[in-house]
Design an enzyme around this catalytic site. Structure first.
Site, PDB file in Angstrom:
ATOM      1  N   ASP A  12      -9.916   5.802 -56.138  1.00  0.00           N
ATOM      2  CA  ASP A  12      -8.541   5.219 -56.533  1.00  0.00           C
ATOM      3  C   ASP A  12      -8.326   4.447 -54.876  1.00  0.00           C
ATOM      4  O   ASP A  12      -9.217   4.532 -54.169  1.00  0.00           O
ATOM      5  CB  ASP A  12      -7.467   6.403 -56.619  1.00  0.00           C
ATOM      6  CG  ASP A  12      -6.103   5.926 -56.308  1.00  0.00           C
ATOM      7  OD1 ASP A  12      -5.691   4.976 -57.264  1.00  0.00           O
ATOM      8  OD2 ASP A  12      -5.415   6.455 -55.904  1.00  0.00           O
ATOM      9  N   ASP A  14      -4.654   3.124 -53.269  1.00  0.00           N
ATOM     10  CA  ASP A  14      -3.557   3.527 -52.558  1.00  0.00           C
ATOM     11  C   ASP A  14      -3.155   4.936 -52.341  1.00  0.00           C
ATOM     12  O   ASP A  14      -3.431   5.712 -53.337  1.00  0.00           O
ATOM     13  CB  ASP A  14      -2.184   3.003 -53.164  1.00  0.00           C
ATOM     14  CG  ASP A  14      -2.259   1.329 -53.132  1.00  0.00           C
ATOM     15  OD1 ASP A  14      -2.576   0.820 -52.142  1.00  0.00           O
ATOM     16  OD2 ASP A  14      -2.214   0.642 -54.046  1.00  0.00           O
TER      17      ASP A  14
END
Length: 214
Positions: A12, A14
Site C-alpha cells: 500500500d 499512504d
C-alpha cells in the site's frame, strides 16, 4: 528471527510506505472547513478510501467531477512534501523490479506525487483506483497486481496499514504485514504480522524466491 518467503512484495502507499497521514488530514480538513462540513466526520471516513468513495460518504452533493478534481489538486500540493516510512527507501531497492508493486486507493497523479515527494523510486507497476472497478476492501486491486506480475496470490506478501487494505489483501488470499499499529483484523491470524517500519528487514534472494527476515 522471524522470516517470510515470497515471490512478490506488494505495498500500500499512504501510511505504509509514505508517512502521509497528517498531510492527508490537512488537505481534507482545509476542504471541509471551506465547505462548512464537520472536520471530525470527514476525517473519520477518508482513510483507506479513494476520493470518490470518501465524497460519496461525506455527502452525495459533493460527489461530482469538480469536487473530485479540487481534492486531487489539494492532495498533489500537500503530498509533494511528505517523508518515507523509516527504512522504506532502502528496503524497496532490495526487491527485484519485476517482483514489486504499489497498490493504492489513490488516483494516479496523487500517488505519483506522494511517491516522488517521499523520495521513493516509482516501481514499474503501480495499481491505482483508476485501474480497477472495485477498490479496497474488495480483493480486485491486489489480485490485479498478481496477474500483471504473473505470480500466485499465496506467493505474495503485502504491507498495509489500513483495515480496508488489510481486508482486501486477506480476501485475495495473501499474507499481510501491518505497518504501524496492529490491526484488529490480524489478531490470531498465523498468516499475518506487524512491524513498526522497514529498518531491520533483511532480504535474501535465491532464484525467484525471496526470504525476508528481521
Amino acid at each position: 528471527m522471524p522470516e517470510v518467503k515470497c515471490k512478490a512484495v506488494l505495498f500500500d502507499l499512504d501510511g505504509t510506505l509514505v508517512d502521509s497521514c497528517s498531510s492527508i488530514e490537512n488537505f481534507w480538513s482545509r476542504w471541509a472547513i471551506k465547505n462548512h462540513i464537520d472536520v471530525n466526520y470527514v476525517l473519520s471516513v477518508i482513510h483507506g478510501r479513494n476520493i470518490e468513495e470518501a465524497l460519496k460518504l461525506i455527502s452525495p452533493y459533493f460527489h461530482n467531477e469538480d469536487c473530485i478534481e479540487e481534492i486531487k489538486v489539494l492532495a498533489i500540493e500537500e503530498l509533494s512534501h511528505v517523508s518515507p516510512v523509516a527504512g522504506a527507501v532502502d528496503f524497496m531497492k532490495k526487491i527485484p523490479v519485476k517482483r514489486i508493486a504499489i497498490v493504492t486507493s489513490g488516483a494516479w497523479k496523487v500517488a505519483i506525487a506522494s511517491i516522488r515527494g517521499a523520495g521513493l523510486s516509482v516501481p514499474d507497476l503501480v495499481i491505482t483506483s483508476e485501474d480497477v472497478w472495485n477498490d479496497k476492501p474488495d480483493p480486485e486491486p491486489y489480485l490485479k497486481a498478481t496477474q500483471l506480475l504473473d505470480v500466485q496470490p499465496d506467493d505474495c506478501l503485502v504491507f498495509e496499514d489500513a483495515d480496508c487494505g488489510i481486508q482486501s489483501a486477506i480476501a485475495a488470499g495473501m499474507r499481510v504485514i501491518a505497518v504501524g499499529s496492529f490491526s484488529h483484523r490480524l489478531k490470531n491470524r498465523q498468516d499475518s504480522m506487524q512491524l513498526d517500519n522497514y529498518k531491520n528487514i533483511l532480504v535474501d534472494i535465491e532464484g525467484d524466491l525471496m526470504t525476508l527476515s528481521w
